[in-house]
Design a protein around this motif. Structure first.
Motif: not given
Length: 385
Positions: A161, A287, A193-194, A191, A159, A188, A156, A282
């Motif tokens: 995922e 993290f 992020r994934v 938010k 980057d 995540l 993560f 993040f």
């Protein structure tokens, strides 16, 4: 040309140290292999014997033990070698220690240009007391799922995922304790992020993991409900882990346990909602801090936690210390608390109040939470740099 030679020499020296420290770590473990824990006699010895007596891989279709069949696949592979069950069981876990230390090293290297720090982190992880005791003395396999969870955090951070969720899926097919990091993944997700579609990797990997056992004769219903069967196996509300429930008696009624699970769920949802409402980006530091927070938070607020369930927190706390050296007390206290709990099981160690230890761990949890909030507030300018 000279600069290139210096870089090559440095890499050679670091590689030499990694090999040396790995050899020493394995020798240390080999010396501890003769110890036979209660879990070995009660569970692991019988599992390995059943695999060996029934054809190795052919036996994974039998209903052996209460673990996912993925662990049995590893043990079955060793039945074809001329080693005892005790050595095979501990060797599987000790090799996983190396994978665990490797991902600790890679995560720490993201922080520093100098690779020396990553090498140091590798050595610390390999010789961490709770890690050595878990694999070489106890014969537990927590290093396997923890290595995958550290890999998850690492991917993560860089980057990737798909690799991150795949690593989480690998952790989940070995131990249910992978759920300690589930709120981190959920954060995540909310938010953004994934992508939610990426989580389809988890059931896909789970099905791939159980198919060999199914084809060899094991019931698919059993394979899909392994973790549900485990959930009701232990009745003690606290199993010497220094957490919220160490003050309650062993014969605490089941309805209190059920209420405790609901309470833990409410606290987790509240924490996630708070973080969802906060505006932040993040960073690598966040993290690491968030992962450590949830690795401490879930075992602390959930009932029926075993002595070794701060294992993931031990490892993430080591990484945390490299990112925030001024908070070195976090891994020191966490690892000492975790090690004491493990020693209680293995050696009947009993010289310190577990209730007091729970208070100390609460302090550590609060400090990590405050640190996470401070990192978030620093981004918005609410806290002076």
């Amino acid at each position: 040309m000279h600069k290139h030679r210096e870089l090559t020499n440095e890499q050679f020296e670091n590689m030499g140290f990694l090999v040396l420290i790995t050899v020493l770590a394995m020798l240390c473990r080999f010396l501890l292999f003769p110890f036979e824990s209660g879990d070995y006699h009660q569970f692991l010895q019988g599992w390995y014997a059943a695999l060996k007596d029934n054809g190795g891989f052919a036996a994974v279709g039998m209903n052996i033990g209460d673990y996912m069949p993925t662990y049995l696949y590893l043990l079955a592979g060793f039945t074809y070698f001329p080693v005892s069950g005790l050595v095979a069981i501990k060797l599987v876990s000790s090799l996983a220690d190396i994978a665990l230390a490797y991902y600790v090293m890679k995560t720490v290297r993201l922080k520093f240009e100098d690779p020396l720090y990553g090498v140091m982190a590798y050595a610390v992880a390999l010789f961490l007391p709770s890690v050595v005791l878990n694999s070489a003395v106890w014969g537990q396999c927590d290093a396997i799922f923890t290595a995958a969870l550290v890999a998850c955090v690492y991917y993560f951070m860089v980057d990737k995922e798909y690799q991150a969720v795949a690593a989480y899926a690998i952790a989940f097919i070995f131990k249910l304790q992978a759920v300690f990091l589930a709120p981190f993944l959920l954060l995540l997700l909310i938010k953004r992020r994934v992508k939610i579609s990426t989580f389809l990797i988890i059931p896909f990997v789970y099905l791939l993991a159980v198919l060999p056992a199914m084809f060899l004769g094991r019931s698919m219903k059993e394979l899909l409900t392994v973790y549900f069967s485990q959930a009701g196996q232990y009745k003690m509300i606290a199993m010497f882990l220094p957490n919220l429930y160490t003050w309650l008696p062993e014969d605490t009624p089941e309805y209190i346990s059920a209420a405790a699970v609901m309470f833990a769920g409410a606290l987790t949802v509240t924490a996630l909602f708070y973080l969802y409402k906060k505006k932040f980006v993040f960073t690598d530091e966040l993290f690491v801090t968030m992962a450590l927070f949830f690795a401490l938070f879930l075992p602390f607020i959930l009932p029926h936690m075993h002595e070794r369930y701060f294992y993931l927190a031990d490892i993430l706390a080591v990484i945390f210390a490299f990112y925030f050296p001024k908070m070195l007390y976090v891994p020191v206290v966490t690892v000492l608390s975790s090690t004491y709990a493990v020693c209680h099981n293995l050696f009947n160690t009993d010289f310190f109040s577990v209730q007091l230890l729970a208070v100390i761990m609460l302090f550590i949890l609060i400090q990590v939470a405050r640190h996470a909030v401070r990192l978030i507030d620093l981004q918005s300018g609410q806290v002076p740099g």
